[in-house]
Scaffold this active site. Sequence first.
Site, mmCIF file in Angstrom:
data_model
loop_
_atom_site.group_PDB
_atom_site.id
_atom_site.type_symbol
_atom_site.label_atom_id
_atom_site.label_comp_id
_atom_site.label_asym_id
_atom_site.label_seq_id
_atom_site.Cartn_x
_atom_site.Cartn_y
_atom_site.Cartn_z
ATOM 1 N N GLY A 50 0.941 -1.312 -0.171
ATOM 2 C CA GLY A 50 0.150 0.186 -0.044
ATOM 3 C C GLY A 50 0.851 1.432 0.026
ATOM 4 C CG HIS A 71 -0.250 9.618 -5.738
ATOM 5 N ND1 HIS A 71 0.006 8.456 -6.221
ATOM 6 C CD2 HIS A 71 -1.274 10.050 -6.458
ATOM 7 C CE1 HIS A 71 -0.668 8.002 -6.984
ATOM 8 N NE2 HIS A 71 -1.723 8.900 -7.121
#
Length: 214
Positions: A73, A144
């Site tokens: 993740g 990101h």
Amino acid sequence: MAPTPDILATFEAAKGFMPVDEGLALYAAARDAGRLGLPLLEVGTYCGRSTILLADAAREGGTVAVTVDHHRGSEEQQPGWEYHDPSVVDDDPGVGRMDTLPTFRRTLYKAGLEDHVIAVVGRSPQVAKVWQAPLGLVFIDGGHTDEHAGADYEGWAPHVAPGGLLVIHDVFPDPADGGQAPYRVYLRALASDAFTEVSVTRSLRVLRRTGLGN
């Protein structure tokens, strides 16, 4: 050309965040790049939603989709953050960390595309360092932060073959719409001597390698 109704339905049913219009733009880019006969590579697998489209395009082009992810993740998917999903946390009490790999494998199986995908489990910069082959397409959709998005661009953009495509997701010129790291990567690509823009679909940008810069 759009994906078949079965592939599109599997894409829409898969766990993930890419909307249909951006998925169709990604598929069109992958079909275009697949004509080069080179692998199509994705950074950021998550549960395989976008991998379905890349794999189907690779199948049509007689090539393969490669997808790179550590499957633990990204930052915003950790416990306590906006995109955390407890259903993809390893329930072994000795682990208790995110593990999207089993869900990804189920996604590919249901799509009937396992034979057209190479899944690389590892961190993008480490994989990029040992990668040697030219690529028809690189799709950047991993971490990101500036650190992660920048490293993905630096590691993989040089591998895009002449005429190949660089696709960047979650490009938001307005900070009110989302994080700015992918947008800064997009600006770096445009400012280089290597890429020119082909299309814009909401937050998805498609650029073609037309020069020798990085």
